[in-house]
Design a protein around this motif. Structure first.
Motif, short mmCIF file in Angstrom:
data_model
loop_
_atom_site.label_atom_id
_atom_site.label_comp_id
_atom_site.label_asym_id
_atom_site.label_seq_id
_atom_site.Cartn_x
_atom_site.Cartn_y
_atom_site.Cartn_z
N VAL A 66 0.83 -1.12 0.29
CA VAL A 66 0.02 -0.05 0.07
C VAL A 66 0.83 1.09 -0.02
O VAL A 66 2.03 1.25 0.76
CB VAL A 66 -0.79 0.11 1.21
N GLU A 67 0.39 2.38 -0.71
CA GLU A 67 1.31 3.45 -0.78
C GLU A 67 0.42 4.50 -0.03
O GLU A 67 -0.59 4.73 -0.02
CB GLU A 67 1.36 4.08 -2.12
N ALA A 68 1.18 5.18 0.95
CA ALA A 68 0.83 6.27 1.80
C ALA A 68 0.75 7.63 0.95
O ALA A 68 1.77 7.95 0.57
CB ALA A 68 1.60 6.38 3.22
N ILE A 124 6.29 4.88 1.22
CA ILE A 124 6.32 5.91 1.94
C ILE A 124 6.91 6.95 0.65
O ILE A 124 7.92 6.72 0.32
CB ILE A 124 6.97 6.18 3.05
N ASN A 125 6.45 8.16 0.45
CA ASN A 125 6.85 9.24 -0.48
C ASN A 125 7.94 10.03 0.33
O ASN A 125 7.58 10.56 1.30
CB ASN A 125 5.97 9.94 -1.45
N VAL A 126 9.00 10.13 -0.15
CA VAL A 126 10.05 10.93 0.44
C VAL A 126 10.53 12.02 -0.41
O VAL A 126 10.86 11.95 -1.39
CB VAL A 126 11.40 10.05 1.20
N LEU A 156 10.70 3.00 0.51
CA LEU A 156 11.05 4.42 0.34
C LEU A 156 10.98 4.85 -1.20
O LEU A 156 11.58 4.40 -1.74
CB LEU A 156 12.26 4.94 0.93
N GLU A 157 10.15 5.84 -1.41
CA GLU A 157 9.84 6.16 -3.01
C GLU A 157 10.29 7.62 -2.84
O GLU A 157 10.02 8.67 -2.34
CB GLU A 157 8.30 6.34 -3.12
N ILE A 158 11.52 7.67 -3.70
CA ILE A 158 12.19 8.73 -4.02
C ILE A 158 12.10 9.00 -5.38
O ILE A 158 12.08 8.32 -6.22
CB ILE A 158 13.90 8.33 -3.62
N ILE A 186 12.52 4.03 -7.17
CA ILE A 186 12.58 5.49 -7.86
C ILE A 186 11.14 5.67 -8.40
O ILE A 186 10.52 5.02 -9.29
CB ILE A 186 13.47 5.44 -8.87
N ASP A 187 10.34 6.76 -7.81
CA ASP A 187 9.16 7.03 -8.29
C ASP A 187 8.99 7.90 -9.69
O ASP A 187 10.12 8.48 -9.71
CB ASP A 187 8.54 8.04 -7.21
N ASP A 188 8.15 7.99 -10.24
CA ASP A 188 7.82 8.76 -11.47
C ASP A 188 8.94 8.59 -12.57
O ASP A 188 9.63 9.46 -13.03
CB ASP A 188 7.81 10.20 -11.13
N LEU A 207 11.68 0.30 -9.89
CA LEU A 207 11.56 1.38 -10.79
C LEU A 207 9.78 1.57 -10.58
O LEU A 207 9.31 0.49 -10.88
CB LEU A 207 12.29 1.43 -12.03
N LYS A 208 9.41 2.84 -10.48
CA LYS A 208 8.05 2.80 -10.55
C LYS A 208 7.81 3.65 -12.19
O LYS A 208 8.28 4.98 -12.11
CB LYS A 208 7.26 3.64 -9.75
N ILE A 209 7.19 3.10 -13.14
CA ILE A 209 7.20 3.79 -14.25
C ILE A 209 6.22 4.80 -14.25
O ILE A 209 4.94 4.70 -13.77
CB ILE A 209 6.71 2.66 -15.36
MG MG Z 1 4.72 7.71 -4.88
#
Ligand code: MG
Ligand code: C2E
Ligand code: MG
Ligand code: MG
Length: 290
Positions: A66-68, A124-126, A156-158, A186-188, A207-209
């Protein structure tokens, strides 16, 4: 506060440039300033909330994480999006407080879920500036343990830009976090200017595309781009997640390309905590306060 005054000056300056001679410029600057001071108060009074969006295994459809996502509903302005208030909190010098608030809420909620039997990861997005705050890694580890969780349960999403901003300076912190056992994502991905070979020097797991690529999957070109990302990432032993999956065809195309995890409205929108707990642990119909 000095930072607020500086923010106001900047907001005004910007509007003066943009709307030279326009009567609305001052109004907009005032609204920006008012929003900033309302956000300041909301953070200090801990009035922000968190919603959670499930991440599913592309093959089985099982929820694996789950993403917060931070949420703020202001009495006057209504729902304000994190794309708006996160940068504002950074400008106000309140990103540390906002980040801590998010962490406290999401770790408390997540640890209850884990105790309820869920086997998932919490993402979690940082943000850039949040990461740069003093002893980020140490205080994060302490918090995670205090909630009875292991770093391996937290991802951790960076953003790509942070990761690349100074590969040298970022890699020290990322290495520490990775050695502590946190998963790094790695987000986005694809929106910045990094190459996979540059990213590979960082201790990143996933990696998050970015949604913008996912959206273009219907075209031949879009599909070729995603395929190239997937193939290269897999050669570098990175796991792939696609964000913004809105329909069955897109989910199927991503699965065929070998993307391991999917996230998007097709599976679930971000949900309020109790709603998400119900979604994840249906048999326990909304345990105490979750
Ligand atoms: Mg994110
Ligand atoms: P993100 O991390 O890339 O999060 C994904 C965004 O896409 C979320 O927007 C989510 O609601 C939205 N989304 C999810 N599935 C779909 C879909 O199928 N279609 C479409 N069109 N959108 C979808 P949200 O919640 O508005 O968050 C925006 C950004 O704000 C996040 O992007 C993240 O970068 C940032 N953010 C959110 N919460 C936090 C936080 O607690 N801390 C920090 N530092 N940043 C945060
Ligand atoms: Mg993203
Ligand atoms: Mg995105």
């Amino acid at each position: 506060q000095a930072e607020q005054a500086l923010f106001f000056a900047k907001a005004q300056g910007r509007d003066n440039v943009q709307s030279h001679g326009d009567m609305h410029g001052t109004g907009r600057a005032f609204r920006d300033f008012e929003l900033a001071s309302r956000l300041d108060r909301a953070i200090r009074q801990k009035l922000l909330g968190v919603h959670y969006q499930p991440v599913v295994d592309a093959r089985t459809g099982a929820v694996v994480g789950v993403e917060a996502l931070a949420r703020w509903r202001d009495e006057k302005y209504g729902q304000v999006g994190p794309d708006r208030f996160i940068p504002l909190a950074e400008q106000l010098g309140l990103i540390r407080e906002l980040g801590d608030l998010m962490l406290e809420q999401s770790l408390a909620w997540f640890s209850q879920l884990v105790r309820g039997g869920a086997d998932l990861k919490l993402s979690i997005n940082v943000s850039n500036r949040q990461q740069a705050t003093a002893d980020f890694a140490g205080s994060l580890l302490e918090r995670v343990r205090r909630h009875g969780l292991r770093p391996g349960q937290v991802k951790l999403e960076i953003t790509e830009s942070i990761a690349m901003e100074g590969v040298a300076s970022a890699s020290g912190l990322l290495r520490t976090l990775s050695e502590q056992g946190f998963a790094l994502s790695i987000d986005d991905f694809g929106t910045g200017f990094s190459s996979l070979s540059q990213l590979h020097v960082l201790p990143v797991d996933e990696l998050k595309i970015d949604r913008s690529f996912v959206r273009r999957l219907r075209t031949r070109e879009g599909r070729a781009i995603v395929k190239a990302i997937v193939d290269m990432a897999h050669q570098l032993d990175l796991v792939l997640v696609a964000e913004g999956v809105e329909d069955a065809e897109t989910a199927e195309a991503l699965r065929e390309l070998g993307v391991e995890m999917l996230q998007g409205y097709y599976f679930s929108r971000p949900l309020a905590p109790e709603e998400c707990a119900r979604f994840l642990l249906p048999e326990r119909a909304c345990a105490s306060g979750m």
